[in-house]
Design an enzyme around this catalytic site. Structure first.
Site, PDB file in Angstrom:
ATOM      1  N   GLY A   1       0.818  -1.206   0.000  1.00  0.00           N
ATOM      2  CA  GLY A   1       0.000   0.000   0.000  1.00  0.00           C
ATOM      3  C   GLY A   1       0.849   1.251   0.000  1.00  0.00           C
ATOM      4  O   GLY A   1       0.467   2.287   0.558  1.00  0.00           O
TER       5      GLY A   1
ATOM      6  N   ASP B   1       1.846  -2.272  -4.565  1.00  0.00           N
ATOM      7  CA  ASP B   1       0.579  -1.525  -4.513  1.00  0.00           C
ATOM      8  C   ASP B   1      -0.226  -1.885  -5.764  1.00  0.00           C
ATOM      9  O   ASP B   1       0.336  -2.210  -6.809  1.00  0.00           O
ATOM     10  CB  ASP B   1       0.867  -0.010  -4.473  1.00  0.00           C
ATOM     11  CG  ASP B   1      -0.348   0.794  -4.008  1.00  0.00           C
ATOM     12  OD1 ASP B   1      -0.248   1.511  -2.992  1.00  0.00           O
ATOM     13  OD2 ASP B   1      -1.413   0.662  -4.652  1.00  0.00           O
TER      14      ASP B   1
ATOM     15  N   TYR C   1     -14.018  -2.261   9.238  1.00  0.00           N
ATOM     16  CA  TYR C   1     -12.600  -1.870   9.293  1.00  0.00           C
ATOM     17  C   TYR C   1     -12.046  -2.054  10.708  1.00  0.00           C
ATOM     18  O   TYR C   1     -10.973  -2.627  10.891  1.00  0.00           O
ATOM     19  CB  TYR C   1     -12.501  -0.407   8.865  1.00  0.00           C
ATOM     20  CG  TYR C   1     -11.185   0.281   9.072  1.00  0.00           C
ATOM     21  CD1 TYR C   1     -11.034   1.247  10.074  1.00  0.00           C
ATOM     22  CD2 TYR C   1     -10.097   0.030   8.259  1.00  0.00           C
ATOM     23  CE1 TYR C   1      -9.838   1.921  10.250  1.00  0.00           C
ATOM     24  CE2 TYR C   1      -8.897   0.711   8.416  1.00  0.00           C
ATOM     25  CZ  TYR C   1      -8.781   1.654   9.417  1.00  0.00           C
ATOM     26  OH  TYR C   1      -7.596   2.321   9.591  1.00  0.00           O
TER      27      TYR C   1
ATOM     28  N   LYS D   1      -9.159  -4.626  11.824  1.00  0.00           N
ATOM     29  CA  LYS D   1      -7.918  -4.174  12.451  1.00  0.00           C
ATOM     30  C   LYS D   1      -7.683  -4.909  13.770  1.00  0.00           C
ATOM     31  O   LYS D   1      -6.578  -5.391  14.040  1.00  0.00           O
ATOM     32  CB  LYS D   1      -7.948  -2.659  12.688  1.00  0.00           C
ATOM     33  CG  LYS D   1      -7.766  -1.821  11.432  1.00  0.00           C
ATOM     34  CD  LYS D   1      -6.400  -2.048  10.808  1.00  0.00           C
ATOM     35  CE  LYS D   1      -6.151  -1.214   9.576  1.00  0.00           C
ATOM     36  NZ  LYS D   1      -4.829  -1.482   8.976  1.00  0.00           N
TER      37      LYS D   1
HETATM   38  C1  AKB Z   1     -10.383   6.142   9.188  1.00  0.00           C
HETATM   39  O1  AKB Z   1     -10.981   7.191   9.400  1.00  0.00           O
HETATM   40  O2  AKB Z   1     -10.901   5.112   8.776  1.00  0.00           O
HETATM   41  C2  AKB Z   1      -8.905   6.101   9.491  1.00  0.00           C
HETATM   42  C3  AKB Z   1      -8.694   5.665  10.879  1.00  0.00           C
HETATM   43  C4  AKB Z   1      -9.157   6.478  12.020  1.00  0.00           C
HETATM   44  O3  AKB Z   1      -8.099   4.616  11.097  1.00  0.00           O
HETATM   45  N1  AKB Z   1      -8.336   7.424   9.270  1.00  0.00           N
END
Ligand code: AKB
Length: 340
Positions: A10, A35, A154, A158
């Site tokens: 990335g 990438d 997300y 993570k």
């Molecule tokens: C997002 O907004 O998804 C990122 C983060 C806070 O990890 N910038």
């Protein structure tokens, strides 16, 4: 003889631009990038090998394994929080399956050249999930082991990959005849909202702050999608890059954990608007709350406790809120748009 390198995935993203500049100055290892899109020429010319391909393509990773002796992986490839909410299955594939591919790659690299591979992984405050604003106010500066109930794909990605990294580092194939764990030296920072002067934000829910600055510098109106009182931690991109490099160089003996909070300042959205208006008095910055995106940001902590990073590996951001804007963001972004 395979040349020792640092592999950056990335690399063309927001963190990659500043990271490649710093790594090129350090000249400690050759730089190989991966990438899905070609790099901007400004950074492409600073790397030793630019590979255009996907972290989901194991044949690409096998070729890198055969050609290079990777000692350090900095895995930046990811879909951010807002974009991941529109394409959760793709987010899982890129953010989780892609990361698993890279962890396997690092394991095989370490087995091949006989030394641990340091694996640097940017997690996020999105790994936290606080149920409501009253609890957010009471929670204050959240430590690494509190409120880990993410409310976005997300954030789930993570947090799970933090655990995957710890598994590779401590328990990988723990039932095998020969011990296989400990070859991937997994190290992770939970980034706050990162604000770069070099790149335009893409797909993040914390992007209201950089979007405000870029719009004001371009002379374009901007309607902020969160309330004025919204408060989360942020960091200027140079400090984010420095944190990754400092953690990568830290002695493993000093590391008491695999995932570290880092932060620098935590302004309200209104405080960001005020400092942007001070720099661009004619800017048309208004408020138009997107309740759904607001709900995501409200689930993130107002601040994080980053004392473990400061104690274990000397994390020390250069930019507080005022300096981030006056010395880095405003001049860099103003220059970007004056160049045209
Ligand atoms: C997002 O907004 O998804 C990122 C983060 C806070 O990890 N910038």
């Amino acid at each position: 003889m395979r040349k020792p390198v640092v592999l950056i995935t990335g690399a063309g993203g927001e963190i990659g631009h500043g990271l490649i500049d710093q790594l090129a100055l350090q000249q400690q290892r050759a730089i190989v990038t991966l990438d899905v899109s070609p790099l901007d020429a400004a950074i492409g010319r600073k790397v030793d090998r630019e590979i255009t391909g996907s972290i989901l393509d194991r044949a690409v990773l096998d070729r890198i394994l055969a050609e290079y002796q990777v000692e350090l992986v900095i895995h930046l490839a990811a879909l951010l929080s807002t974009r991941s909410e529109f394409t959760p299955m793709m987010a899982h594939q890129v953010n989780v399956e892609g990361t698993l591919n890279l962890l396997e790659f690092a394991q095989h690299e370490a087995e091949s050249h006989g030394r641990p591979v340091v694996f640097i992984y940017p997690s996020s405050i999105a790994a936290y999930g606080i149920p409501d604003l009253a609890t957010k106010a009471r929670a204050g500066r959240v430590t690494e082991d509190e409120w880990m109930h993410p409310r976005t794909m997300y954030g789930c990605n993570k947090l799970y990959c933090e655990q995957l990294g710890m598994y590779y580092a401590r328990f990988y194939k723990q039932l095998a005849a020969e011990p296989a764990a400990g070859k991937v030296d997994f190290r992770c920072v939970r980034f706050p909202g990162l604000i770069s002067g070099l790149t335009v934000p893409s797909g993040g829910t914390s992007d209201y702050a950089p979007e405000m600055i870029h719009a004001a510098a371009k002379g374009e109106p901007y309607a902020c999608f969160v309330r004025p009182d919204t408060r989360i931690p942020f960091m200027a991109m140079p400090d984010g890059v420095d944190a990754l490099l400092k953690l990568a160089a830290a002695s493993k003996a000093n590391l008491s954990r695999t995932a570290y909070n880092v932060s620098a300042f935590n302004p309200s959205a209104e405080e960001v608007r005020d400092v942007v208006l001070n720099a661009f008095p004619d800017a048309q910055l208004t408020w138009k709350t997107d309740e759904k995106r607001q709900g995501i940001v409200d689930s993130w902590p107002a601040d994080v406790d980053d004392s473990a990073a400061r104690i274990d590996w000397g994390f020390a951001p250069r930019y507080d809120f005022q300096r981030a804007f006056s010395e880095y963001l405003i001049p860099t972004i103003r220059q970007r748009y004056q160049r045209g």
